[in-house]
Design a protein around this motif. Structure first.
Motif, PDB file in Angstrom:
ATOM      1  N   PRO A 133      30.698   8.740  33.491  1.00  0.00           N
ATOM      2  CA  PRO A 133      30.826   8.012  34.763  1.00  0.00           C
ATOM      3  C   PRO A 133      32.012   8.529  35.567  1.00  0.00           C
ATOM      4  CG  PRO A 133      30.507   6.494  32.924  1.00  0.00           C
ATOM      5  CD  PRO A 133      30.755   7.844  32.326  1.00  0.00           C
ATOM      6  N   LEU A 134      31.794   8.699  36.857  1.00  0.00           N
ATOM      7  CA  LEU A 134      32.859   9.213  37.709  1.00  0.00           C
ATOM      8  C   LEU A 134      34.041   8.254  37.735  1.00  0.00           C
ATOM      9  CD1 LEU A 134      33.586  11.599  39.451  1.00  0.00           C
ATOM     10  CD2 LEU A 134      32.489  10.486  41.399  1.00  0.00           C
ATOM     11  N   GLU A 135      33.765   6.958  37.594  1.00  0.00           N
ATOM     12  CA  GLU A 135      34.857   5.979  37.535  1.00  0.00           C
ATOM     13  C   GLU A 135      35.745   6.230  36.320  1.00  0.00           C
ATOM     14  OE1 GLU A 135      31.464   4.331  39.813  1.00  0.00           O
ATOM     15  OE2 GLU A 135      31.680   5.294  37.837  1.00  0.00           O
ATOM     16  N   GLY A 136      35.136   6.584  35.194  1.00  0.00           N
ATOM     17  CA  GLY A 136      35.920   6.910  34.003  1.00  0.00           C
ATOM     18  C   GLY A 136      36.742   8.168  34.196  1.00  0.00           C
ATOM     19  N   ALA A 137      36.172   9.164  34.882  1.00  0.00           N
ATOM     20  CA  ALA A 137      36.926  10.393  35.151  1.00  0.00           C
ATOM     21  C   ALA A 137      38.132  10.111  36.035  1.00  0.00           C
ATOM     22  CB  ALA A 137      36.003  11.421  35.813  1.00  0.00           C
ATOM     23  N   VAL A 138      37.945   9.254  37.037  1.00  0.00           N
ATOM     24  CA  VAL A 138      39.065   8.877  37.914  1.00  0.00           C
ATOM     25  C   VAL A 138      40.154   8.188  37.108  1.00  0.00           C
ATOM     26  CG1 VAL A 138      39.753   7.364  39.809  1.00  0.00           C
ATOM     27  CG2 VAL A 138      37.672   8.742  40.003  1.00  0.00           C
ATOM     28  N   ALA A 139      39.762   7.264  36.235  1.00  0.00           N
ATOM     29  CA  ALA A 139      40.741   6.549  35.422  1.00  0.00           C
ATOM     30  C   ALA A 139      41.510   7.502  34.510  1.00  0.00           C
ATOM     31  CB  ALA A 139      40.038   5.476  34.594  1.00  0.00           C
ATOM     32  N   MET A 140      40.824   8.474  33.924  1.00  0.00           N
ATOM     33  CA  MET A 140      41.500   9.438  33.045  1.00  0.00           C
ATOM     34  C   MET A 140      42.460  10.322  33.828  1.00  0.00           C
ATOM     35  SD  MET A 140      40.745   8.884  29.932  1.00  0.00           S
ATOM     36  CE  MET A 140      40.824   7.149  30.411  1.00  0.00           C
ATOM     37  N   LYS A 141      42.086  10.708  35.034  1.00  0.00           N
ATOM     38  CA  LYS A 141      42.970  11.537  35.844  1.00  0.00           C
ATOM     39  C   LYS A 141      44.205  10.750  36.289  1.00  0.00           C
ATOM     40  CE  LYS A 141      39.870  15.095  37.472  1.00  0.00           C
ATOM     41  NZ  LYS A 141      40.786  16.161  37.017  1.00  0.00           N
ATOM     42  N   ALA A 142      44.010   9.478  36.615  1.00  0.00           N
ATOM     43  CA  ALA A 142      45.166   8.642  36.955  1.00  0.00           C
ATOM     44  C   ALA A 142      46.067   8.457  35.743  1.00  0.00           C
ATOM     45  CB  ALA A 142      44.687   7.285  37.480  1.00  0.00           C
ATOM     46  N   LEU A 143      45.466   8.283  34.557  1.00  0.00           N
ATOM     47  CA  LEU A 143      46.262   8.151  33.344  1.00  0.00           C
ATOM     48  C   LEU A 143      47.039   9.427  33.052  1.00  0.00           C
ATOM     49  CD1 LEU A 143      47.109   6.660  30.777  1.00  0.00           C
ATOM     50  CD2 LEU A 143      44.977   7.420  29.707  1.00  0.00           C
ATOM     51  N   ALA A 144      46.405  10.580  33.238  1.00  0.00           N
ATOM     52  CA  ALA A 144      47.095  11.849  33.025  1.00  0.00           C
ATOM     53  C   ALA A 144      48.269  11.997  33.994  1.00  0.00           C
ATOM     54  CB  ALA A 144      46.119  13.015  33.194  1.00  0.00           C
ATOM     55  N   HIS A 145      48.046  11.596  35.244  1.00  0.00           N
ATOM     56  CA  HIS A 145      49.142  11.656  36.220  1.00  0.00           C
ATOM     57  C   HIS A 145      50.293  10.758  35.795  1.00  0.00           C
ATOM     58  CE1 HIS A 145      51.289  10.490  39.926  1.00  0.00           C
ATOM     59  NE2 HIS A 145      51.113  11.754  40.256  1.00  0.00           N
ATOM     60  N   TRP A 146      49.973   9.567  35.296  1.00  0.00           N
ATOM     61  CA  TRP A 146      51.035   8.662  34.862  1.00  0.00           C
ATOM     62  C   TRP A 146      51.793   9.221  33.660  1.00  0.00           C
ATOM     63  CZ3 TRP A 146      51.813   5.721  30.339  1.00  0.00           C
ATOM     64  CH2 TRP A 146      52.887   4.815  30.417  1.00  0.00           C
ATOM     65  N   LEU A 147      51.090   9.843  32.738  1.00  0.00           N
ATOM     66  CA  LEU A 147      51.738  10.369  31.529  1.00  0.00           C
ATOM     67  C   LEU A 147      52.699  11.509  31.836  1.00  0.00           C
ATOM     68  CD1 LEU A 147      48.766  10.337  28.995  1.00  0.00           C
ATOM     69  CD2 LEU A 147      50.782   8.851  28.984  1.00  0.00           C
ATOM     70  N   VAL A 148      52.427  12.279  32.892  1.00  0.00           N
ATOM     71  CA  VAL A 148      53.309  13.410  33.203  1.00  0.00           C
ATOM     72  C   VAL A 148      54.302  13.091  34.314  1.00  0.00           C
ATOM     73  CG1 VAL A 148      51.647  15.121  32.416  1.00  0.00           C
ATOM     74  CG2 VAL A 148      51.666  14.456  34.813  1.00  0.00           C
ATOM     75  N   THR A 149      54.170  11.928  34.950  1.00  0.00           N
ATOM     76  CA  THR A 149      55.131  11.557  35.995  1.00  0.00           C
ATOM     77  C   THR A 149      55.745  10.183  35.739  1.00  0.00           C
ATOM     78  OG1 THR A 149      53.300  10.745  37.369  1.00  0.00           O
ATOM     79  CG2 THR A 149      54.083  12.979  37.800  1.00  0.00           C
ATOM     80  N   GLY A 150      54.908   9.148  35.738  1.00  0.00           N
ATOM     81  CA  GLY A 150      55.423   7.788  35.614  1.00  0.00           C
ATOM     82  C   GLY A 150      56.153   7.532  34.316  1.00  0.00           C
ATOM     83  N   LEU A 151      55.596   7.980  33.191  1.00  0.00           N
ATOM     84  CA  LEU A 151      56.236   7.744  31.901  1.00  0.00           C
ATOM     85  C   LEU A 151      57.575   8.459  31.774  1.00  0.00           C
ATOM     86  CD1 LEU A 151      56.164   6.431  29.134  1.00  0.00           C
ATOM     87  CD2 LEU A 151      54.787   8.368  28.324  1.00  0.00           C
ATOM     88  N   PRO A 152      57.663   9.763  32.108  1.00  0.00           N
ATOM     89  CA  PRO A 152      58.992  10.414  32.056  1.00  0.00           C
ATOM     90  C   PRO A 152      60.011   9.767  32.993  1.00  0.00           C
ATOM     91  CG  PRO A 152      57.263  12.065  32.122  1.00  0.00           C
ATOM     92  CD  PRO A 152      56.607  10.744  32.380  1.00  0.00           C
ATOM     93  N   LEU A 153      59.565   9.349  34.177  1.00  0.00           N
ATOM     94  CA  LEU A 153      60.483   8.680  35.102  1.00  0.00           C
ATOM     95  C   LEU A 153      60.983   7.362  34.516  1.00  0.00           C
ATOM     96  CD1 LEU A 153      58.612   9.251  38.483  1.00  0.00           C
ATOM     97  CD2 LEU A 153      60.710  10.370  37.731  1.00  0.00           C
TER      98      LEU A 153
END
Length: 218
Positions: free
Chosen positions: A86-106
């Motif tokens: 599902p494209l909704e799942g792909a969007v969620a995974m991409k947002a999670l990946a963005h958070w793991l490499v930006t939000g979490l380190p910050l």
């Protein structure tokens, strides 16, 4: 979805997709603010919650246009749209990946930078908690904005204009949590609102972003 998440993490780390850039921006902001405002501890302590949250917000903003841009350029986004996933799942995974490499380190770096801004020691834990609760919203809203502007030339500026107003509630309640934590005040209301915004974004925005992608890929 796990494979997509791992792929996006690898691409982000290999291409410098905001990981080092966001941290460097956050660090530079925390260093420059005392130089511009002055070294008076009381002043720095009062503005530290807002400065740290604004810095985290802007650091996340730097890499939002890369969430779908690379996939759109090499055709991977079309494959995702037509795959069984599902494209909704792909969007969620991409947002999670963005958070793991930006939000979490910050989030991990912020308490250390709070020392530079003379943040009150009782607020360090609340700063980390507020960022843990709030930065996922920044990534999810950013994914929605990136879906709206995917394929546009020089869409980064338009993306910033779209998502910055949507970031305002998270910024307000996140900074309020830190301010109240520094002053020893009750934290229940801003924490609950911050968590509610994150849960609402996680529940609704993957569907909105997927719909925007389908429109842009037609």
């Amino acid at each position: 979805m796990r494979a997509l998440l791992i792929r996006d993490l690898r691409l982000a780390l290999r291409s410098g997709g905001g990981f080092g850039l966001g941290l460097a921006f956050f660090l530079i902001l925390a260093v420059l603010v005392p130089l511009g405002v002055g070294a008076e501890g009381g002043t720095l302590g009062r503005i530290a919650p807002g400065i740290l949250w604004v810095g985290a917000l802007l650091a996340c903003l730097l890499s939002l246009d890369r969430i779908f841009a690379l996939d759109h350029e090499d055709g991977s986004l079309d494959l995702l749209a037509t795959s069984p996933l599902p494209l909704e799942g792909a969007v969620a995974m991409k947002a999670l990946a963005h958070w793991l490499v930006t939000g979490l380190p910050l989030t991990l770096l912020a308490p250390g930078l709070g020392v530079l801004l003379n943040l009150a020691p009782p607020a360090y834990g609340w700063l980390a908690l507020s960022l843990v609760l709030g930065t996922p919203t920044l990534s999810m809203v950013g994914a929605f904005g990136a879906a709206l502007t995917v394929g546009l030339r020089r869409g980064g500026l338009l993306l910033s204009l779209l998502v910055l107003p949507l970031y305002v509630p998270t910024l307000i309640f996140g900074a309020e949590v830190v301010r109240r934590g520094a002053e020893g005040m009750a934290l229940g209301t801003p924490l609950a609102l911050l968590a509610a915004i994150s849960l609402g974004a996680a529940a609704l925005l993957p569907f909105a972003a997927a719909a925007a992608l389908r429109v842009n890929l037609r």
